[in-house]
Design a protein around this motif. Structure first.
Motif, PDB file in Angstrom:
ATOM      1  N   PRO A 156       0.838  -1.055  -0.119  1.00 32.02           N
ATOM      2  CA  PRO A 156       0.044  -0.108  -0.035  1.00 32.02           C
ATOM      3  C   PRO A 156       0.860   1.387  -0.020  1.00 32.02           C
ATOM      4  N   ILE A 157       1.623   1.391  -1.008  1.00 27.11           N
ATOM      5  CA  ILE A 157       2.637   2.650  -1.331  1.00 27.11           C
ATOM      6  C   ILE A 157       2.278   3.194  -2.475  1.00 27.11           C
ATOM      7  N   ARG A 334       5.579  10.994   6.801  1.00 28.29           N
ATOM      8  CA  ARG A 334       4.548  11.703   6.376  1.00 28.29           C
ATOM      9  C   ARG A 334       3.166  10.972   6.809  1.00 28.29           C
ATOM     10  N   SER A 335       3.392   9.911   7.829  1.00 33.63           N
ATOM     11  CA  SER A 335       2.145   9.350   8.318  1.00 33.63           C
ATOM     12  C   SER A 335       1.509   8.788   7.125  1.00 33.63           C
ATOM     13  N   ALA A 336       2.087   8.287   6.091  1.00 30.62           N
ATOM     14  CA  ALA A 336       1.456   7.825   4.960  1.00 30.62           C
ATOM     15  C   ALA A 336       0.903   6.294   5.005  1.00 30.62           C
ATOM     16  N   LEU A 337       1.354   5.788   5.962  1.00 29.14           N
ATOM     17  CA  LEU A 337       0.589   4.229   6.017  1.00 29.14           C
ATOM     18  C   LEU A 337      -0.081   4.116   7.611  1.00 29.14           C
ATOM     19  N   THR A 338      -1.231   3.209   7.521  1.00 29.03           N
ATOM     20  CA  THR A 338      -1.661   2.948   8.846  1.00 29.03           C
ATOM     21  C   THR A 338      -2.250   1.514   9.014  1.00 29.03           C
ATOM     22  N   VAL A 339      -2.354   1.171  10.350  1.00 26.13           N
ATOM     23  CA  VAL A 339      -2.881  -0.253  10.491  1.00 26.13           C
ATOM     24  C   VAL A 339      -4.116  -0.277  11.161  1.00 26.13           C
ATOM     25  N   SER A 340      -4.902  -1.102  11.130  1.00 26.52           N
ATOM     26  CA  SER A 340      -6.350  -0.990  11.522  1.00 26.52           C
ATOM     27  C   SER A 340      -6.383  -1.125  13.150  1.00 26.52           C
ATOM     28  N   ARG A 341      -5.535  -1.561  13.530  1.00 28.01           N
ATOM     29  CA  ARG A 341      -5.417  -1.587  14.898  1.00 28.01           C
ATOM     30  C   ARG A 341      -4.113  -1.727  15.414  1.00 28.01           C
ATOM     31  N   ALA A 342      -3.924  -1.260  16.672  1.00 30.55           N
ATOM     32  CA  ALA A 342      -2.298  -1.252  17.435  1.00 30.55           C
ATOM     33  C   ALA A 342      -1.856  -2.321  17.918  1.00 30.55           C
ATOM     34  N   VAL A 343      -2.671  -3.432  17.958  1.00 26.18           N
ATOM     35  CA  VAL A 343      -2.231  -4.775  18.477  1.00 26.18           C
ATOM     36  C   VAL A 343      -2.536  -5.934  17.778  1.00 26.18           C
ATOM     37  N   PRO A 344      -1.930  -7.043  17.811  1.00 23.40           N
ATOM     38  CA  PRO A 344      -2.568  -8.231  17.135  1.00 23.40           C
ATOM     39  C   PRO A 344      -3.924  -8.768  17.464  1.00 23.40           C
ATOM     40  N   THR A 345      -4.130  -8.344  18.940  1.00 24.59           N
ATOM     41  CA  THR A 345      -5.305  -8.938  19.414  1.00 24.59           C
ATOM     42  C   THR A 345      -6.575  -8.791  18.665  1.00 24.59           C
ATOM     43  N   CYS A 346      -7.560  -9.715  18.588  1.00 24.64           N
ATOM     44  CA  CYS A 346      -8.792  -9.664  17.920  1.00 24.64           C
ATOM     45  C   CYS A 346      -9.758  -9.832  18.840  1.00 24.64           C
ATOM     46  N   VAL A 347      -9.645 -10.503  19.964  1.00 25.77           N
ATOM     47  CA  VAL A 347     -10.635 -10.674  21.011  1.00 25.77           C
ATOM     48  C   VAL A 347      -9.876 -10.607  22.325  1.00 25.77           C
ATOM     49  N   LEU A 348     -10.860  -9.998  23.237  1.00 24.55           N
ATOM     50  CA  LEU A 348     -10.707  -9.811  24.443  1.00 24.55           C
ATOM     51  C   LEU A 348     -11.518 -10.664  25.188  1.00 24.55           C
ATOM     52  N   VAL A 349     -11.221 -11.479  26.200  1.00 22.55           N
ATOM     53  CA  VAL A 349     -12.287 -12.563  26.900  1.00 22.55           C
ATOM     54  C   VAL A 349     -12.124 -11.615  28.256  1.00 22.55           C
ATOM     55  N   ALA A 350     -13.366 -11.361  28.697  1.00 20.37           N
ATOM     56  CA  ALA A 350     -13.725 -10.563  29.865  1.00 20.37           C
ATOM     57  C   ALA A 350     -13.766 -11.611  31.088  1.00 20.37           C
ATOM     58  N   LEU A 351     -13.646 -10.988  32.053  1.00 20.09           N
ATOM     59  CA  LEU A 351     -13.586 -11.693  33.280  1.00 20.09           C
ATOM     60  C   LEU A 351     -14.650 -11.201  34.304  1.00 20.09           C
ATOM     61  N   THR A 352     -15.426 -12.009  34.912  1.00 18.56           N
ATOM     62  CA  THR A 352     -16.399 -11.710  36.009  1.00 18.56           C
ATOM     63  C   THR A 352     -15.848 -11.646  37.358  1.00 18.56           C
ATOM     64  N   ASP A 353     -14.731 -12.366  37.673  1.00 19.52           N
ATOM     65  CA  ASP A 353     -13.648 -12.356  38.780  1.00 19.52           C
ATOM     66  C   ASP A 353     -12.761 -13.433  38.459  1.00 19.52           C
ATOM     67  N   GLU A 354     -11.653 -13.108  39.447  1.00 20.68           N
ATOM     68  CA  GLU A 354     -10.416 -13.931  39.498  1.00 20.68           C
ATOM     69  C   GLU A 354     -10.573 -15.366  39.104  1.00 20.68           C
ATOM     70  N   ALA A 439      -2.802   2.558   3.026  1.00 24.65           N
ATOM     71  CA  ALA A 439      -2.264   3.761   2.953  1.00 24.65           C
ATOM     72  C   ALA A 439      -3.261   4.824   3.610  1.00 24.65           C
ATOM     73  N   ALA A 440      -2.604   5.653   4.366  1.00 26.37           N
ATOM     74  CA  ALA A 440      -3.384   6.365   5.300  1.00 26.37           C
ATOM     75  C   ALA A 440      -4.277   7.520   4.189  1.00 26.37           C
ATOM     76  N   VAL A 441      -5.484   7.777   4.630  1.00 20.43           N
ATOM     77  CA  VAL A 441      -6.322   8.703   3.788  1.00 20.43           C
ATOM     78  C   VAL A 441      -5.962   9.974   4.349  1.00 20.43           C
ATOM     79  N   THR A 442      -5.888  10.984   3.563  1.00 20.75           N
ATOM     80  CA  THR A 442      -5.450  12.461   3.765  1.00 20.75           C
ATOM     81  C   THR A 442      -6.673  13.272   3.179  1.00 20.75           C
ATOM     82  N   ALA A 443      -6.761  14.508   3.946  1.00 16.96           N
ATOM     83  CA  ALA A 443      -7.692  15.301   3.471  1.00 16.96           C
ATOM     84  C   ALA A 443      -7.407  15.732   2.127  1.00 16.96           C
ATOM     85  N   GLY A 444      -8.665  15.974   1.372  1.00 17.89           N
ATOM     86  CA  GLY A 444      -8.483  16.076  -0.196  1.00 17.89           C
ATOM     87  C   GLY A 444      -8.482  15.099  -0.934  1.00 17.89           C
TER      88      GLY A 444
END
Length: 445
Positions: A156-157, A334-354, A439-444
């Protein structure tokens, strides 16, 4: 510990940038493999006499020595490119290799030059080379830019242009002018983009012994560029003749014609391209990125007939190298590349208690076993707080355990949609499985 002082020229990407780098490298490697190149990694150090004999200056090579030994291993240095160590590897392993030998190598190199945007002291290169025993058919010279064009086009360059020349054209032309030693002329012409034609002309008279007329003719040759074979007629119109010039023009036409058939617009014949290293003997390549032309080449290489030789044995080769760190440094700047999320993690499993952590770990394990990157919440808290943790991390889905025998559920925290789910079969949308680089979307735009 006091706050450390950054070292210029040694880039350390943030995790999102590193993910971008890894994805680009994977795409580049895949393209190389589609063309039949096998992976290789060579050692980081080489004997200094090997590093310095092919045109690199001593001020650019890092010497290896132990802190407690002033003599140490001062005869060893860190490699400044991947071609010299590859040539040494071929000589040492010729009896175990099948020729023509096609390899790709993605590895760090070190060069002691002044750091600036996109130019580093420690940087990553992605190289391909083809070597053969005794002779190497010329069609491989024409193949090189096609491979790199496909590799870079899959990223994407911005579009790239590969500029090609042939040292035989230059050397034959200079000899036809009466300049018997082409090396100082090549070195001077290689500085055209940096210092301009006026200073290059002065350099030609000072270092290469050229007359004003000869210097002017050299600059006329360097000014020729064309996306097709018309450049050959323009060279011949200059009235200089030499057998080596004719040979180089014929070879360069073949490279340009092959590229035009494969990828119109990818390759341009540019007769000012010289390449600074002495080991190139024929075709040479440099590559510019659209919108970043002033930053110089992000990919270069060429033909070398004599780099790998031992006694009567000779292993001519041709190669090209993508400056991965250079390319990314320019784009990150030039901030010309972007990634859809900052971590590889797709799912966080929630905890009700320890106490629920073991069960949450089993859910995470089931998801991971099917290739879904999953982590368990760092601490039991209100679900709203755990969702906000996922939002801050860029994790798109939160998994909730079912209460009192009810089914588990998974929530897309972007849309708010929540559905019952079984960890053994649930699958996220394909676009969310892995971080997506674009590729990052820029104004215009």
């Amino acid at each position: 510990m006091s706050k450390p002082t950054p070292l210029s020229g040694f880039p350390e990407w943030l995790p999102p940038q590193r993910m971008i780098e890894q994805q680009l490298l994977a795409r580049i490697a895949r393209t190389f493999e589609l063309y039949g190149f096998a992976p290789l990694e060579t050692r980081a150090v080489e004997p200094l006499d090997q590093l310095l004999r092919k045109g690199e200056t001593s001020k650019e090579v890092y010497v290896l020595r132990r802190l407690q030994d002033s003599g140490g291993d001062a005869d060893l240095g860190l490699h400044f490119d991947l071609t010299v160590p590859f040539a040494r590897f071929v000589l040492e392993n010729a009896g175990r290799l099948q020729f023509p030998f096609r390899r790709y190598q993605i590895q760090k190199v070190w060069r002691g030059e002044r750091p600036q945007e996109g130019r580093y002291r420690e940087f990553l290169q992605a190289d391909i080379d083809i070597v053969d025993r005794d002779t190497l058919p010329f069609h491989y010279d024409a193949e090189m830019p096609l491979v790199v064009g496909d590799a870079l086009r899959g990223l994407p360059i911005p579009p790239v242009t590969i500029m090609v020349n042939n040292r035989k054209v230059c050397e034959g032309f200079y000899r036809g002018l009466g300049l018997a030693d082409p090396e100082p002329v090549l070195r001077a012409v290689d500085k055209l983009d940096k210092i301009g034609p006026g200073k290059v002309a002065a350099l030609l008279t000072e270092t290469a012994g050229a007359t004003d007329a000869q210097a002017a003719a050299c600059l006329e040759l360097a000014a020729i560029a064309a996306p097709d074979a018309s450049f050959a007629d323009r060279v011949r119109a200059l009235g200089v003749t030499d057998p080596l010039l004719d040979e180089g023009l014929d070879e360069l036409v073949r490279v340009v014609d092959a590229a035009a058939a494969h990828s119109p617009g990818l390759v341009v014949a540019d007769l000012k391209i010289a390449r600074g290293l002495d080991y190139y003997t024929g075709t040479v390549y440099e590559t510019v990125l659209a919108g970043y032309e002033s930053s110089g080449s992000i990919c270069s290489g060429g033909r070398y007939d004599n780099l790998a030789s031992s006694g009567a044995e000779r292993f001519p080769g041709v190669g090209i190298s993508i400056g991965v760190s250079r390319l990314l440094g320019l784009l990150f700047g030039r901030s010309a590349l972007t990634v859809s999320r900052a971590v590889p993690t797709c799912v966080l499993v929630a905890l009700t208690d320890e106490d629920a952590r073991p069960a949450a770990g089993r859910v995470a394990g089931a998801l991971r076993s099917r290739g879904i990157a999953t982590e368990v919440a760092p601490a039991a808290a209100k679900f709203g707080k755990q969702i906000r943790y996922a939002e801050r991390r860029g994790i798109p889905f939160v998994w909730f355990p079912g209460a009192d025998g009810a089914a588990d559920s998974v929530k897309d925290i972007r849309s708010g949609e929540q559905v019952d789910a079984d960890a053994a079969v649930w699958q996220p949308p394909a676009a969310d499985l892995l971080p997506v680089v674009s590729a990052a979307v820029t104004a215009g735009s």
